[in-house]
Design a protein around this motif. Structure first.
Motif, PDB file in Angstrom:
ATOM      1  N   THR A   1       0.834  -1.204   0.000  1.00  0.00           N
ATOM      2  CA  THR A   1       0.000   0.000   0.000  1.00  0.00           C
ATOM      3  C   THR A   1       0.869   1.255   0.000  1.00  0.00           C
ATOM      4  N   SER A  24       2.711   1.732  -3.314  1.00  0.00           N
ATOM      5  CA  SER A  24       1.773   2.155  -4.360  1.00  0.00           C
ATOM      6  C   SER A  24       1.399   3.622  -4.193  1.00  0.00           C
ATOM      7  N   VAL A  57      -7.658   6.772 -11.276  1.00  0.00           N
ATOM      8  CA  VAL A  57      -7.085   5.431 -11.285  1.00  0.00           C
ATOM      9  C   VAL A  57      -6.132   5.267 -10.099  1.00  0.00           C
ATOM     10  N   TYR A  58      -5.317   6.282  -9.848  1.00  0.00           N
ATOM     11  CA  TYR A  58      -4.372   6.256  -8.726  1.00  0.00           C
ATOM     12  C   TYR A  58      -5.104   6.123  -7.389  1.00  0.00           C
ATOM     13  N   GLY A  96      -8.163   5.139  -6.822  1.00  0.00           N
ATOM     14  CA  GLY A  96      -8.860   3.858  -6.760  1.00  0.00           C
ATOM     15  C   GLY A  96      -7.929   2.707  -6.430  1.00  0.00           C
ATOM     16  N   GLY A  97      -6.763   2.678  -7.062  1.00  0.00           N
ATOM     17  CA  GLY A  97      -5.801   1.605  -6.814  1.00  0.00           C
ATOM     18  C   GLY A  97      -5.244   1.629  -5.409  1.00  0.00           C
ATOM     19  N   VAL A  98      -4.848   2.812  -4.950  1.00  0.00           N
ATOM     20  CA  VAL A  98      -4.310   2.922  -3.592  1.00  0.00           C
ATOM     21  C   VAL A  98      -5.418   2.661  -2.573  1.00  0.00           C
ATOM     22  N   TYR A 113      -7.987   0.693  -2.943  1.00  0.00           N
ATOM     23  CA  TYR A 113      -8.230  -0.752  -2.927  1.00  0.00           C
ATOM     24  C   TYR A 113      -7.163  -1.466  -2.111  1.00  0.00           C
ATOM     25  N   LYS A 114      -5.905  -1.065  -2.286  1.00  0.00           N
ATOM     26  CA  LYS A 114      -4.823  -1.686  -1.508  1.00  0.00           C
ATOM     27  C   LYS A 114      -4.936  -1.318  -0.032  1.00  0.00           C
TER      28      LYS A 114
END
Length: 144
Positions: A68, A71, A123-124, A126-128, A130-131
């Protein structure tokens, strides 16, 4: 085959203070095993497996936390500013300008156009996010 087109490599393997130069030979697995005896290919994650060695069962939690944080930090890395056809420019960077990765628009390869402003940030995040949620679930599940 290696870069020289050969099936033989010489390399140095190091673990702690131990170091040894070894020669590797690439051979077809069929020369070693019959089809029925052949073991399956490694399908794991060696980094995650190393974290599993942390005592007390904290390995998965530490791995998820490190994943996390790394990222999250990746979004602040500077990358060349991407300009799209809608800017009147060809794909590439302009004047060597660098911007945080999360602020850079993506180019849609098949269309040759850029994504709407804020897509990279979405996108950034959302990805972070999610992690981060995975880290929360790992911590909650372990009761730690």
């Amino acid at each position: 085959m290696n870069a020289e087109g050969k099936a033989i490599w010489t390399t140095t393997v190091q673990s702690g203070k131990w170091q040894k130069t070894l020669t590797f030979l690439k051979v077809s697995p069929s020369l070693i095993w019959e089809r029925a005896e052949r073991p399956s290919s490694f399908a794991g994650n060696p980094v995650k497996s190393a974290f599993d060695l942390i005592p007390g069962g904290y390995g998965p939690l530490v791995y998820q936390g490190a994943d996390t944080l790394l990222s999250a930090g990746a979004g602040f890395g500077k990358v060349p500013l991407v300009m799209g056809a809608s800017d009147g420019l060809r794909k590439g960077s302009i004047f060597g300008g660098l911007v945080p990765k999360m602020d850079n628009n993506f180019i849609i390869p098949l269309l040759g156009t850029k994504t709407p402003f804020g897509t990279a940030l979405g996108v950034y995040v959302g990805g972070v996010g999610y992690k981060g949620y995975g880290f929360y679930e790992e911590a909650k599940g372990d009761g730690k």
